[in-house]
Design a protein around this motif. Sequence first.
Motif, short mmCIF file in Angstrom:
data_model
loop_
_atom_site.label_atom_id
_atom_site.label_comp_id
_atom_site.label_asym_id
_atom_site.label_seq_id
_atom_site.Cartn_x
_atom_site.Cartn_y
_atom_site.Cartn_z
N GLY A 194 1.06 -1.10 0.03
CA GLY A 194 0.04 0.00 -0.02
C GLY A 194 0.87 1.15 0.11
O GLY A 194 0.39 2.26 -0.41
N SER A 195 1.94 1.33 0.47
CA SER A 195 2.80 2.24 0.64
C SER A 195 3.79 2.66 -0.81
O SER A 195 4.40 3.75 -0.61
N GLY A 255 -2.10 19.29 -3.90
CA GLY A 255 -0.84 18.87 -3.42
C GLY A 255 -0.85 17.21 -3.13
O GLY A 255 0.27 16.61 -2.62
N ASN A 256 -2.01 16.79 -3.33
CA ASN A 256 -2.08 15.06 -2.90
C ASN A 256 -1.39 14.61 -4.01
O ASN A 256 -1.32 14.65 -5.28
N ILE A 257 -1.21 13.04 -3.56
CA ILE A 257 -0.43 12.18 -4.61
C ILE A 257 -1.31 11.31 -5.29
O ILE A 257 -1.12 10.50 -6.09
N GLY A 293 -0.94 1.84 4.73
CA GLY A 293 0.28 2.05 3.90
C GLY A 293 0.12 3.19 2.87
O GLY A 293 0.87 4.15 2.58
N HIS A 294 -1.14 3.24 2.21
CA HIS A 294 -1.16 4.28 1.10
C HIS A 294 -1.46 5.80 1.90
O HIS A 294 -0.69 6.68 1.38
N GLY A 338 1.08 10.72 3.25
CA GLY A 338 0.59 10.04 1.90
C GLY A 338 -0.78 10.39 1.11
O GLY A 338 -1.00 11.56 1.41
N GLY A 339 -1.56 9.65 0.65
CA GLY A 339 -2.53 10.04 0.05
C GLY A 339 -4.02 9.74 0.90
O GLY A 339 -3.94 9.82 1.90
N LYS A 340 -4.96 10.21 0.25
CA LYS A 340 -6.37 10.38 0.98
C LYS A 340 -7.03 9.08 0.82
O LYS A 340 -8.22 8.84 1.43
#
Length: 195
Positions: free
Chosen positions: A15-16, A38-40, A91-92, A102-104
């Motif tokens: 997940g990371s 700004g999110n991934i 992990g994400h 990390g992300g949302k």
Amino acid sequence: ALVLLIALAFGYLLGSVPFGLLLTRFAGTKDLRSIGSGNIGATNVLRTGRKDLAAATLVLDALKGTVAVLVARHFAGESAAMAAAVGAFLGHIAPVWLRFKGGKGVATFLGVTIGLFWPAAIAFAVVWLGAAYYTRYSSLSALMASVATVVAAMALGNNNLAVLLAVLAILLWLKHHENIRRLLEGTEGKIGAKG
Ligand code: G3P
């Protein structure tokens, strides 16, 4: 319990992997962290103007969750699959490689749901697509879709899963606090608007 811990760690590792960041860096687009939210995630990758990379980010960020669940289930059963789902989601949203920034969690939430109980993933997809069609807000669509999966799991009698998805949905909502503020203020960006 050890097997659950291993499944959790395995899910976390998968997940990371921040596919949005990796793909945009390889492609040499604008830095995700400096545009839009700004999110991934895939929504922000779309703000680079690269639809292909956004689609690939969505698919890969979902797939890592699905793969984590399926592999864990294959080797160690349903409890391990659930632990791997939690691991992949954590992990994400909090990868150690990005100092936990990390992300949302939207694509990965969908991915683990596909692996755990596909009917709930259908509920996610239907609500996300419907809400996105009518509102053009990616974040609002994801917030609604995450709730829909919990309702679907409950309605279909999968109560353990409903509890697990509810926990992940709460984390997903927390990760969207800035989006929620912008939605309430009326300043949230719509899908496809450039960052
Ligand atoms: O996929 C995350 C989405 O719900 C919001 O993304 O970039 O608009 O904050 P973003």
